[in-house]
Design a protein around this motif. Sequence first.
Motif, PDB file in Angstrom:
ATOM      1  N   PHE A 124       4.999   7.096  -2.371  1.00 38.57           N
ATOM      2  CA  PHE A 124       5.199   6.795  -3.771  1.00 38.57           C
ATOM      3  C   PHE A 124       6.506   6.079  -4.101  1.00 38.57           C
ATOM      4  O   PHE A 124       6.393   5.284  -4.823  1.00 38.57           O
ATOM      5  CB  PHE A 124       5.294   8.006  -4.741  1.00 38.57           C
ATOM      6  N   ILE A 125       7.421   6.408  -3.378  1.00 41.02           N
ATOM      7  CA  ILE A 125       8.555   5.641  -3.468  1.00 41.02           C
ATOM      8  C   ILE A 125       8.729   4.220  -3.194  1.00 41.02           C
ATOM      9  O   ILE A 125       9.169   3.347  -3.915  1.00 41.02           O
ATOM     10  CB  ILE A 125       9.939   6.211  -2.807  1.00 41.02           C
ATOM     11  N   GLN A 126       7.864   3.798  -2.164  1.00 38.79           N
ATOM     12  CA  GLN A 126       7.615   2.394  -1.650  1.00 38.79           C
ATOM     13  C   GLN A 126       6.854   1.699  -2.917  1.00 38.79           C
ATOM     14  O   GLN A 126       7.211   0.543  -3.133  1.00 38.79           O
ATOM     15  CB  GLN A 126       6.880   2.665  -0.476  1.00 38.79           C
TER      16      GLN A 126
ATOM     17  N   PHE B  48      -2.178   1.461   5.539  1.00 39.14           N
ATOM     18  CA  PHE B  48      -3.102   2.164   6.455  1.00 39.14           C
ATOM     19  C   PHE B  48      -2.321   3.320   7.354  1.00 39.14           C
ATOM     20  O   PHE B  48      -2.551   4.361   7.349  1.00 39.14           O
ATOM     21  CB  PHE B  48      -3.710   1.321   7.491  1.00 39.14           C
ATOM     22  N   THR B  49      -1.165   2.758   7.862  1.00 34.93           N
ATOM     23  CA  THR B  49      -0.454   3.708   8.481  1.00 34.93           C
ATOM     24  C   THR B  49       0.174   4.890   7.697  1.00 34.93           C
ATOM     25  O   THR B  49       0.376   6.089   8.259  1.00 34.93           O
ATOM     26  CB  THR B  49       0.984   2.822   9.226  1.00 34.93           C
ATOM     27  N   GLU B  50       0.671   4.718   6.503  1.00 34.54           N
ATOM     28  CA  GLU B  50       1.280   5.648   5.733  1.00 34.54           C
ATOM     29  C   GLU B  50       0.370   6.721   5.571  1.00 34.54           C
ATOM     30  O   GLU B  50       0.371   7.953   5.580  1.00 34.54           O
ATOM     31  CB  GLU B  50       1.853   5.152   4.323  1.00 34.54           C
ATOM     32  N   PHE B  51      -1.013   6.358   5.328  1.00 37.03           N
ATOM     33  CA  PHE B  51      -2.058   7.134   4.764  1.00 37.03           C
ATOM     34  C   PHE B  51      -2.527   8.035   6.271  1.00 37.03           C
ATOM     35  O   PHE B  51      -2.793   9.391   6.015  1.00 37.03           O
ATOM     36  CB  PHE B  51      -3.199   6.898   4.109  1.00 37.03           C
TER      37      PHE B  51
ATOM     38  N   ASP C 277      -0.965   6.076  -5.805  1.00 37.33           N
ATOM     39  CA  ASP C 277      -0.061   5.061  -5.280  1.00 37.33           C
ATOM     40  C   ASP C 277      -0.304   3.808  -5.947  1.00 37.33           C
ATOM     41  O   ASP C 277       0.822   2.920  -6.272  1.00 37.33           O
ATOM     42  CB  ASP C 277      -0.293   5.056  -3.869  1.00 37.33           C
ATOM     43  N   GLU C 278      -1.263   2.983  -6.213  1.00 35.97           N
ATOM     44  CA  GLU C 278      -1.548   1.781  -6.622  1.00 35.97           C
ATOM     45  C   GLU C 278      -1.068   1.664  -7.896  1.00 35.97           C
ATOM     46  O   GLU C 278      -0.845   0.651  -8.633  1.00 35.97           O
ATOM     47  CB  GLU C 278      -2.935   1.603  -6.248  1.00 35.97           C
ATOM     48  N   THR C 279      -1.521   3.029  -8.802  1.00 36.50           N
ATOM     49  CA  THR C 279      -1.267   2.981 -10.368  1.00 36.50           C
ATOM     50  C   THR C 279       0.337   2.841 -10.376  1.00 36.50           C
ATOM     51  O   THR C 279       0.744   2.214 -11.291  1.00 36.50           O
ATOM     52  CB  THR C 279      -1.681   4.365 -10.931  1.00 36.50           C
ATOM     53  N   ILE C 280       1.144   3.499  -9.555  1.00 39.63           N
ATOM     54  CA  ILE C 280       2.483   3.308  -9.680  1.00 39.63           C
ATOM     55  C   ILE C 280       3.090   1.944  -9.869  1.00 39.63           C
ATOM     56  O   ILE C 280       3.944   1.586 -10.700  1.00 39.63           O
ATOM     57  CB  ILE C 280       3.071   4.157  -8.645  1.00 39.63           C
ATOM     58  N   GLN C 281       2.401   1.011  -8.970  1.00 44.01           N
ATOM     59  CA  GLN C 281       2.752  -0.241  -8.891  1.00 44.01           C
ATOM     60  C   GLN C 281       2.206  -0.995 -10.268  1.00 44.01           C
ATOM     61  O   GLN C 281       2.907  -2.174 -10.565  1.00 44.01           O
ATOM     62  CB  GLN C 281       1.871  -0.916  -7.684  1.00 44.01           C
ATOM     63  N   CYS C 282       1.802  -0.572 -11.018  1.00 47.67           N
ATOM     64  CA  CYS C 282       1.535  -0.960 -12.506  1.00 47.67           C
ATOM     65  C   CYS C 282       2.793  -1.293 -13.133  1.00 47.67           C
ATOM     66  O   CYS C 282       3.072  -2.029 -14.051  1.00 47.67           O
ATOM     67  CB  CYS C 282       0.258  -0.373 -13.254  1.00 47.67           C
ATOM     68  N   PHE C 283       3.781  -0.412 -13.126  1.00 44.91           N
ATOM     69  CA  PHE C 283       4.804  -0.137 -13.692  1.00 44.91           C
ATOM     70  C   PHE C 283       6.052  -0.926 -12.950  1.00 44.91           C
ATOM     71  O   PHE C 283       7.193  -0.923 -13.521  1.00 44.91           O
ATOM     72  CB  PHE C 283       5.036   1.431 -14.030  1.00 44.91           C
TER      73      PHE C 283
END
Length: 165
Positions: free
Chosen positions: A28-30, A73-76, A111-117
């Motif tokens: 999430f920080i990434q 892929f690696t993170e998950f 994870d992808e939703t965070i990137q919206c912000f």
Amino acid sequence: SLMTKFNIKRIFQIILAVCIVLTLLFIFIQSMLPPETSEKESNKVGDAVAEIIPPETKPGSFIQINLRKIAHFTEFALLSLFVSLYIIFYMPKIKSALLTLPLALFCAFIDETIQCFTGRGPSITDVWIDFSGFLIVSAVIYAIALAVVFLKRKIKGTEKDRCIW
């Protein structure tokens, strides 16, 4: 000796739980990083990989082009490793294992939703890459665990264990 065995099992449980939390935090920080910072980090990793696998080679070229996808892929996959081990040792039911799949998908969407912000674009492709990293590693780990259980049962000649793991 029983107390020592209990303590080791408890310590391992705590370590796995901490690894799960830290992996989620890392993921999430990434995703919270601004685009410029994220690109700089990707470039650093790309440079490190280029020293090991030159980009002029076919594998090196593939890795450089797909570095961010491989990272997803690696993170998950790493998250899956910790979650799967936790399930096997501390929640030994198949339904517990199956419940991790919708949770993994939910984490991928978050994870992808965070990137919206952050000014970075979310990607449904990345959600599926994340989920496939989790799913593939889970499937391998659970298959190994099941094989070990069945081999143990065959060697002992017993079917008495009600627990699948």
